[in-house]
Design an enzyme around this catalytic site. Structure first.
Site, PDB file in Angstrom:
ATOM      1  N   SER A 208      45.158  34.701  34.098  1.00 53.42           N
ATOM      2  CA  SER A 208      46.543  34.052  34.315  1.00 53.42           C
ATOM      3  C   SER A 208      46.410  32.816  34.998  1.00 53.42           C
ATOM      4  O   SER A 208      45.437  32.062  35.043  1.00 53.42           O
ATOM      5  CB  SER A 208      47.148  35.340  35.062  1.00 53.42           C
ATOM      6  OG  SER A 208      48.694  34.861  35.113  1.00 53.42           O
ATOM      7  N   ASN A 209      47.648  32.415  35.750  1.00 53.58           N
ATOM      8  CA  ASN A 209      47.792  30.935  36.282  1.00 53.58           C
ATOM      9  C   ASN A 209      48.613  31.478  37.621  1.00 53.58           C
ATOM     10  O   ASN A 209      49.180  32.511  37.760  1.00 53.58           O
ATOM     11  CB  ASN A 209      48.280  29.906  35.309  1.00 53.58           C
ATOM     12  CG  ASN A 209      49.610  30.620  34.742  1.00 53.58           C
ATOM     13  OD1 ASN A 209      50.565  30.732  35.634  1.00 53.58           O
ATOM     14  ND2 ASN A 209      49.487  30.934  33.487  1.00 53.58           N
ATOM     15  N   GLN A 210      48.794  30.323  38.355  1.00 54.08           N
ATOM     16  CA  GLN A 210      49.528  30.456  39.462  1.00 54.08           C
ATOM     17  C   GLN A 210      51.128  30.591  39.392  1.00 54.08           C
ATOM     18  O   GLN A 210      51.586  30.568  40.428  1.00 54.08           O
ATOM     19  CB  GLN A 210      49.336  29.098  40.431  1.00 54.08           C
ATOM     20  CG  GLN A 210      47.703  28.910  40.566  1.00 54.08           C
ATOM     21  CD  GLN A 210      47.248  29.759  41.806  1.00 54.08           C
ATOM     22  OE1 GLN A 210      47.902  30.611  42.337  1.00 54.08           O
ATOM     23  NE2 GLN A 210      46.077  29.307  42.320  1.00 54.08           N
ATOM     24  N   SER A 211      51.607  30.406  38.338  1.00 57.07           N
ATOM     25  CA  SER A 211      53.131  30.483  38.044  1.00 57.07           C
ATOM     26  C   SER A 211      54.011  31.510  38.737  1.00 57.07           C
ATOM     27  O   SER A 211      53.473  32.733  38.621  1.00 57.07           O
ATOM     28  CB  SER A 211      53.528  30.411  36.528  1.00 57.07           C
ATOM     29  OG  SER A 211      54.762  30.630  36.634  1.00 57.07           O
TER      30      SER A 211
END
Ligand code: C5P
Length: 403
Positions: A208-211
């Protein structure tokens, strides 16, 4: 944001009236001036002394005092207001309002207003769901009244259902955003994506990512308070909106997000793709947890996810399409190129080099690019940035409809 605003509060006879002194206290803490007009029935639930003390102004219950012969100038009171809020609004007063009845001081005053009027209906579930109430709500919206819909929850009758007046902090937040957002949004259908998608590797791992979803949620909340019908397609684990009446759809992967959005896209007036969508997913995630000793993670095969934004950019689309981009350097020329490549109508650009901006923070600093303009949005809360973005989109839509 409400500092110096003149707020005229109309109170009608529902049990939720007992929460209004707290609402007044919050409004005054923001620096707003408050005057109160109420129906005689509302005084079964809250005293005039409490309302006068919290508002710092005399309370108007009747326009005419038979004993002293004094008369309250309701026209002056209505014209004094920057905004009128009727909370709680009973089914009875709602029916009166949409039929031009003037049998109480709240209705007479409301009829004289030239400012926006926000209705906050509150009643029992079955009254709220009754066809006559639904018809009256529809009529009120068509007449230009703004509406903060009741929430689902425990009701005074002991039933659980739709009908609760939102809590005073929620009403304060609603009014604050309502006051700042362009009225173009009223009745518009808006779809917003938020959060970072998750792509499974095996049953316990994902990429995933940091959003955090904060920017998308800020847009959803502002659009909701501006009167839009909002659908938020948010990823699991990302921020939830504060307002319970925002329609949320939870997804996990880019493919799920694409299928949720594509099914509803053509009904929308505006689509904002604020989500950070993973560009790649694992081809056929393992059904068993991959073991370290087997070096399973070294053999992952990646496939490209569909570009949802690009897919939405077909010709003759009915909706305005806003994309988001996070670039390492925030280069506007690169972003302009991306706007063209994606085929969107506007692109909100974040730079990784700006402190206080981008993933996870409560503030943001952006450059909003349309095909003919560039707007610099300086560092402020994500809520304030959301309001600016919505107001620019509204201006763009109004401009294009005049061409
Ligand atoms: O290409 P890039 O990831 O920089 O573009 C960001 C924009 O594209 C965002 O609006 C994001 O929601 C959208 N996007 C998408 N589908 C992808 C990747 C990004 O819709 N697979």
């Amino acid at each position: 944001m409400l500092a110096g605003k003149r707020i005229l509060l109309g109170i009608t006879g529902g049990i939720a009236a007992y929460k209004i002194p707290e609402f007044i206290r919050l409004l005054r803490a923001e620096g707003a001036e408050v005057k109160v007009v109420c129906t005689p029935q509302s005084l079964d639930f809250v005293t005039p002394l409490t309302l006068a003390t919290t508002s710092g102004n005399p309370v108007v219950v009747s326009l005419f005092d038979a004993h002293s012969g004094t008369w309250v100038n309701h026209v002056e009171l209505a014209l004094w207001a920057d905004v009128m809020v009727i909370a709680p609004l009973t089914a009875n007063s709602l029916a009166g309002l949409v039929n031009g009845k003037t049998d109480n001081a709240v209705l007479v005053t409301a009829l004289c207003t030239r400012c926006p009027v926000v209705l906050v209906p509150a009643m029992d579930h079955d009254m709220w769901e009754h066809q006559s109430t639904l018809n009256n709500i529809q009529k009120a919206e068509a007449m230009g009244y703004a509406l903060m819909r009741p929430e689902y929850g425990a009701l005074a009758s002991g039933l659980i259902g739709q009908g609760r007046m939102p809590e005073p902090p929620a009403m304060l937040q609603f009014l604050t955003l309502f006051q700042q957002c362009h009225s173009w949004w009223k009745g518009k259908k808006v779809l917003i994506s938020s959060g970072g998608t998750r792509e499974a590797i095996d049953p316990v791992r994902f990429i995933s990512n940091q959003s955090s979803g904060k920017m998308g949620v800020a847009l959803a909340e502002a659009a909701y308070c501006a009167g839009a019908q909002v659908t938020l397609v948010r990823t699991r684990g990302s921020k939830m909106p504060y307002f319970k009446n925002i329609n949320c759809i939870e997804v996990e992967t880019a493919l799920q997000m694409q299928s949720a959005i594509s099914g509803m896209a053509n009904e929308q007036d505006v689509i904002c793709m604020a989500a950070a969508v993973a560009d790649f997913r694992v081809d056929q995630p393992s059904l068993q947890k991959l073991k370290k000793k087997d070096q399973g993670l070294n053999h992952l095969i990646w496939v490209e996810n569909p570009d949802i934004l690009k897919g939405l950019a077909q010709e003759n689309r009915p909706y305005f399409l806003l994309g988001f981009a996070l670039e390492s350097n925030g280069n506007v020329q690169d972003a302009r190129l991306k706007l063209l490549q994606k085929g969107a109508d506007a692109l909100a650009l974040n730079s990784l080099t700006d402190s206080g901006a981008g993933f996870g923070t409560d503030t943001n600093k952006m450059t909003l690019i349309t095909h003919d303009s560039t707007y610099e949005l300086s560092l402020k809360s994500k809520t304030e940035i959301a309001v600016e973005i919505l107001n620019i989109v509204a201006e763009c839509k109004l401009k294009s409809s005049q061409v």
